[in-house]
Design a protein around this motif. Structure first.
Motif, PDB file in Angstrom:
ATOM      1  N   VAL A   1    -133.137  19.913 -14.813  1.00  0.00           N
ATOM      2  CA  VAL A   1    -132.160  20.674 -15.991  1.00  0.00           C
ATOM      3  C   VAL A   1    -130.615  21.418 -15.204  1.00  0.00           C
ATOM      4  O   VAL A   1    -129.731  20.751 -15.693  1.00  0.00           O
ATOM      5  CB  VAL A   1    -132.951  21.784 -16.808  1.00  0.00           C
ATOM      6  CG1 VAL A   1    -131.934  23.204 -17.464  1.00  0.00           C
ATOM      7  CG2 VAL A   1    -133.634  21.683 -17.648  1.00  0.00           C
ATOM      8  N   ALA A   2    -131.307  21.948 -13.810  1.00  0.00           N
ATOM      9  CA  ALA A   2    -129.800  22.641 -13.332  1.00  0.00           C
ATOM     10  C   ALA A   2    -129.131  20.759 -13.238  1.00  0.00           C
ATOM     11  O   ALA A   2    -127.470  21.333 -13.183  1.00  0.00           O
ATOM     12  CB  ALA A   2    -130.612  23.235 -12.711  1.00  0.00           C
ATOM     13  N   ALA A   3    -130.132  19.942 -12.223  1.00  0.00           N
ATOM     14  CA  ALA A   3    -129.141  18.414 -11.954  1.00  0.00           C
ATOM     15  C   ALA A   3    -128.181  18.507 -12.668  1.00  0.00           C
ATOM     16  O   ALA A   3    -127.198  17.657 -13.185  1.00  0.00           O
ATOM     17  CB  ALA A   3    -129.824  17.601 -11.010  1.00  0.00           C
ATOM     18  N   GLY A   4    -128.840  18.521 -14.504  1.00  0.00           N
ATOM     19  CA  GLY A   4    -128.073  17.816 -15.486  1.00  0.00           C
ATOM     20  C   GLY A   4    -127.244  18.601 -16.137  1.00  0.00           C
ATOM     21  O   GLY A   4    -126.216  17.841 -16.853  1.00  0.00           O
ATOM     22  N   ALA A   5    -127.106  19.831 -15.852  1.00  0.00           N
ATOM     23  CA  ALA A   5    -126.201  20.759 -15.993  1.00  0.00           C
ATOM     24  C   ALA A   5    -125.002  20.173 -15.709  1.00  0.00           C
ATOM     25  O   ALA A   5    -123.550  20.180 -15.818  1.00  0.00           O
ATOM     26  CB  ALA A   5    -125.948  21.779 -15.439  1.00  0.00           C
ATOM     27  N   LEU A   6    -125.389  20.385 -13.476  1.00  0.00           N
ATOM     28  CA  LEU A   6    -124.207  19.701 -13.252  1.00  0.00           C
ATOM     29  C   LEU A   6    -123.792  18.350 -13.475  1.00  0.00           C
ATOM     30  O   LEU A   6    -122.389  17.959 -13.400  1.00  0.00           O
ATOM     31  CB  LEU A   6    -125.153  19.888 -11.790  1.00  0.00           C
ATOM     32  CG  LEU A   6    -124.903  20.981 -11.168  1.00  0.00           C
ATOM     33  CD1 LEU A   6    -125.505  21.323  -9.717  1.00  0.00           C
ATOM     34  CD2 LEU A   6    -123.335  22.303 -11.271  1.00  0.00           C
ATOM     35  N   THR A   7    -124.290  16.598 -14.131  1.00  0.00           N
ATOM     36  CA  THR A   7    -124.102  16.216 -14.237  1.00  0.00           C
ATOM     37  C   THR A   7    -123.092  16.381 -15.435  1.00  0.00           C
ATOM     38  O   THR A   7    -122.110  15.292 -15.491  1.00  0.00           O
ATOM     39  CB  THR A   7    -124.733  15.378 -14.540  1.00  0.00           C
ATOM     40  OG1 THR A   7    -125.986  15.843 -13.141  1.00  0.00           O
ATOM     41  CG2 THR A   7    -124.468  13.942 -14.882  1.00  0.00           C
ATOM     42  N   ALA A   8    -123.314  16.932 -16.575  1.00  0.00           N
ATOM     43  CA  ALA A   8    -122.791  17.096 -17.608  1.00  0.00           C
ATOM     44  C   ALA A   8    -121.301  17.630 -17.076  1.00  0.00           C
ATOM     45  O   ALA A   8    -120.691  17.192 -17.458  1.00  0.00           O
ATOM     46  CB  ALA A   8    -123.305  18.095 -18.755  1.00  0.00           C
ATOM     47  N   LYS A   9    -121.200  18.981 -16.284  1.00  0.00           N
ATOM     48  CA  LYS A   9    -119.675  19.172 -16.059  1.00  0.00           C
ATOM     49  C   LYS A   9    -119.346  17.975 -15.811  1.00  0.00           C
ATOM     50  O   LYS A   9    -118.220  18.177 -16.041  1.00  0.00           O
ATOM     51  CB  LYS A   9    -119.929  20.618 -15.301  1.00  0.00           C
ATOM     52  CG  LYS A   9    -119.285  21.575 -15.004  1.00  0.00           C
ATOM     53  CD  LYS A   9    -119.109  22.484 -14.245  1.00  0.00           C
ATOM     54  CE  LYS A   9    -118.285  23.463 -14.158  1.00  0.00           C
ATOM     55  NZ  LYS A   9    -117.026  21.912 -13.628  1.00  0.00           N
ATOM     56  N   GLY A  10    -119.887  17.218 -14.573  1.00  0.00           N
ATOM     57  CA  GLY A  10    -119.376  16.208 -13.896  1.00  0.00           C
ATOM     58  C   GLY A  10    -118.518  15.676 -14.913  1.00  0.00           C
ATOM     59  O   GLY A  10    -116.950  15.012 -14.706  1.00  0.00           O
ATOM     60  N   LEU A  11    -119.256  15.002 -15.380  1.00  0.00           N
ATOM     61  CA  LEU A  11    -118.605  14.158 -16.507  1.00  0.00           C
ATOM     62  C   LEU A  11    -117.589  14.251 -17.480  1.00  0.00           C
ATOM     63  O   LEU A  11    -116.422  13.520 -17.986  1.00  0.00           O
ATOM     64  CB  LEU A  11    -119.562  13.736 -17.861  1.00  0.00           C
ATOM     65  CG  LEU A  11    -121.227  12.452 -17.193  1.00  0.00           C
ATOM     66  CD1 LEU A  11    -122.503  12.441 -18.272  1.00  0.00           C
ATOM     67  CD2 LEU A  11    -120.159  11.343 -17.349  1.00  0.00           C
ATOM     68  N   ILE A  12    -117.545  15.370 -18.248  1.00  0.00           N
ATOM     69  CA  ILE A  12    -116.647  16.809 -19.077  1.00  0.00           C
ATOM     70  C   ILE A  12    -115.172  16.520 -17.891  1.00  0.00           C
ATOM     71  O   ILE A  12    -114.279  16.260 -18.581  1.00  0.00           O
ATOM     72  CB  ILE A  12    -117.304  17.716 -19.905  1.00  0.00           C
ATOM     73  CG1 ILE A  12    -117.895  17.928 -20.112  1.00  0.00           C
ATOM     74  CG2 ILE A  12    -115.774  18.945 -20.336  1.00  0.00           C
ATOM     75  CD1 ILE A  12    -118.850  18.990 -20.667  1.00  0.00           C
ATOM     76  N   ASP A  13    -115.410  16.983 -16.934  1.00  0.00           N
ATOM     77  CA  ASP A  13    -114.804  16.776 -15.806  1.00  0.00           C
ATOM     78  C   ASP A  13    -113.356  15.677 -15.950  1.00  0.00           C
ATOM     79  O   ASP A  13    -112.434  15.535 -15.761  1.00  0.00           O
ATOM     80  CB  ASP A  13    -114.805  17.974 -14.871  1.00  0.00           C
ATOM     81  CG  ASP A  13    -115.091  19.738 -14.602  1.00  0.00           C
ATOM     82  OD1 ASP A  13    -114.004  19.878 -15.997  1.00  0.00           O
ATOM     83  OD2 ASP A  13    -115.721  19.584 -13.927  1.00  0.00           O
ATOM     84  N   ALA A  14    -115.169  14.795 -15.099  1.00  0.00           N
ATOM     85  CA  ALA A  14    -114.068  13.778 -15.464  1.00  0.00           C
ATOM     86  C   ALA A  14    -113.458  12.833 -16.155  1.00  0.00           C
ATOM     87  O   ALA A  14    -112.070  12.419 -16.654  1.00  0.00           O
ATOM     88  CB  ALA A  14    -115.084  12.819 -14.513  1.00  0.00           C
ATOM     89  N   ALA A  15    -114.108  13.389 -18.253  1.00  0.00           N
ATOM     90  CA  ALA A  15    -112.787  13.045 -18.854  1.00  0.00           C
ATOM     91  C   ALA A  15    -111.656  13.365 -18.641  1.00  0.00           C
ATOM     92  O   ALA A  15    -111.235  12.619 -19.331  1.00  0.00           O
ATOM     93  CB  ALA A  15    -114.401  12.757 -19.559  1.00  0.00           C
ATOM     94  N   ASN A  16    -111.728  14.237 -18.919  1.00  0.00           N
ATOM     95  CA  ASN A  16    -110.814  15.648 -19.404  1.00  0.00           C
ATOM     96  C   ASN A  16    -109.561  14.843 -18.465  1.00  0.00           C
ATOM     97  O   ASN A  16    -108.391  15.056 -18.176  1.00  0.00           O
ATOM     98  CB  ASN A  16    -110.821  16.913 -19.217  1.00  0.00           C
ATOM     99  CG  ASN A  16    -111.453  17.782 -20.205  1.00  0.00           C
ATOM    100  OD1 ASN A  16    -111.504  16.990 -21.367  1.00  0.00           O
ATOM    101  ND2 ASN A  16    -112.532  19.000 -20.006  1.00  0.00           N
ATOM    102  N   GLY A  17    -109.977  14.579 -16.460  1.00  0.00           N
ATOM    103  CA  GLY A  17    -109.174  14.385 -15.382  1.00  0.00           C
ATOM    104  C   GLY A  17    -108.503  12.649 -15.509  1.00  0.00           C
ATOM    105  O   GLY A  17    -106.961  12.695 -16.091  1.00  0.00           O
ATOM    106  N   LEU A  18    -109.142  12.493 -16.397  1.00  0.00           N
ATOM    107  CA  LEU A  18    -108.507  10.862 -16.880  1.00  0.00           C
ATOM    108  C   LEU A  18    -107.070  11.667 -18.203  1.00  0.00           C
ATOM    109  O   LEU A  18    -106.320  10.163 -18.365  1.00  0.00           O
ATOM    110  CB  LEU A  18    -110.012   9.781 -17.392  1.00  0.00           C
ATOM    111  CG  LEU A  18    -109.016   8.778 -17.457  1.00  0.00           C
ATOM    112  CD1 LEU A  18    -108.120   8.186 -16.758  1.00  0.00           C
ATOM    113  CD2 LEU A  18    -110.429   7.866 -17.888  1.00  0.00           C
TER     114      LEU A  18
END
Length: 391
Positions: A330-347
């Protein structure tokens, strides 16, 4: 009877008074008649001088007409053939009536030719030349980007006048006054009087001569030893009549404007290059953001695969390790989801910045087209004014 006598007395008195007046009038007339022989020559000379002044004014008008048409003064006629002689060193003679398109030689009321002298101070350095009977490219407006405008016209004559104004008076060139105290002039015209008033062997008086550089002052008093008429035009006077300062100032102003537009054009070139570089940078930022987004998606896929495998392995062991696996997943999933969101926002941000940079580049390119056109127009205007001369 007494009344008649009184009237008779009055009549006699009136007749006597009229005789006195008549005597006085006759005396005055006598004095005038006695003076006429002595003042007649002076009156005649003044009358002739006035006529000569008109002749010289007509000659001056012909010279200025030639100047307007040819952007220089005519050279003198040094051999009486009616044509100008522009050989070096020839600055005096008579008016070249054929060169001036006149029907006959210019002569005064006594049939004597008009002497003509023109200022011809030449220089090997063209920009310093002051030969008013020669057309040279003395004036060249300073234009940007190695552009040149080479036209020989009235502006170059004006520049010659400027050089002449700055020159020291010299008896080596056309002048009025005296050899010891000369005043250089643009040109001088001289008309001889009816006689050799100073008895020195020629029809001209003083230093006036057909082939002379020097002439008497135009305001020299006519008297028993001098009956010539001189007309001269100074450099500053002529420059003012031709509005040389205004004309040259207008060309220089146009040249400076083209220089200013050239500077703006170069700045615009820099702006366009900068906008192109900025777009390249933002394009790189988009590429980098896309790469980060891709990595985030790969991380998410790896996380998902690892979680599925872990859950499957836990299920095979009858759920013993499922709880232990679920908490860190669950913790790793939260980090992964945040990474996806940040990457999408950065793009998204990178693409937005790229689009802005692209629009700025297009705008800069459009502005450069306008600036280039304005610079071209101002440069052409400066060249056109230089080519126009004083018309």
């Amino acid at each position: 009877m007494k009344i008649l006598q009184k009237n008779s007395v009055n009549i006699k008195r009136n007749e006597g008074f009229s005789l006195i007046e008549l005597a006085v009038g006759l005396a005055v007339l006598g004095i005038i008649f006695l003076a006429i022989p002595s003042i007649t020559p002076t009156i005649q000379k003044l009358f002739v001088a006035e006529n000569d002044e008109q002749t010289l004014n007509k000659a001056s008008s012909a010279i200025k007409g030639f100047l307007k048409a040819n952007s220089r003064f005519p050279c003198p006629d040094s051999n009486a053939d009616g044509f100008e002689n522009c050989a070096a060193g020839i600055d005096s003679g008579v008016l070249p009536y054929k060169t001036l398109k006149l029907s006959a030689p210019v002569k005064n009321g006594f049939g004597q030719p008009i002497a003509y002298s023109v200022y011809r101070k030449s220089s090997a350095t063209v920009s310093l030349d002051a030969d008013l009977a020669s057309l040279k490219n003395r004036f060249t407006p300073i234009l940007p980007n190695a552009e040149v405008s080479t036209h020989s016209n009235g502006l170059d004559f004006c520049w010659a006048l400027k050089n002449a104004i700055g020159s020291v008076n010299s008896n080596s060139y056309s002048y009025v006054g005296s050899s010891a105290n000369p005043y250089n002039q643009a040109y001088v015209l001289a008309s001889p009087g009816a006689s050799n008033a100073n008895n020195l062997g020629t029809i001209f008086d003083g230093i006036n001569q057909v082939n002379s550089k020097g002439f008497e002052l135009p305001n020299k008093v006519i008297d028993s030893t001098y009956d010539d008429t001189v007309k001269s035009v100074g450099f500053a006077e002529l420059a003012g009549d031709l509005q040389c300062s205004t004309l040259i100032g207008r060309v220089n102003s146009a040249a400076r404007t083209s220089f200013a537009m050239y500077d703006v054009q170069r700045l615009m070139d820099y702006t366009v290059d900068f906008r192109a570089l900025a777009l390249d940078v933002h394009e790189g930022n988009v590429d980098q953001a896309e790469f980060v987004d891709l990595l985030a998606k790969l991380d998410a896929a790896i996380y998902l695969a690892q979680t599925i495998i872990a859950i499957a392995e836990g299920a095979e062991s009858f759920g013993v390790a499922v709880a232990a696996i679920a908490i860190p997943a669950v913790a790793a999933g939260a980090l992964t989801a945040k990474g996806l969101i940040d990457a999408a926002n950065g793009l998204s941000d990178a693409k937005e910045a790229r689009d802005v940079a692209a629009a700025q580049k297009v705008e800069a390119a459009a502005q450069k087209v306008d600036i280039d056109a304005l610079y071209t127009a101002k440069l052409a205007e400066a060249k056109a004014i230089d080519a126009k001369g004083w018309f």
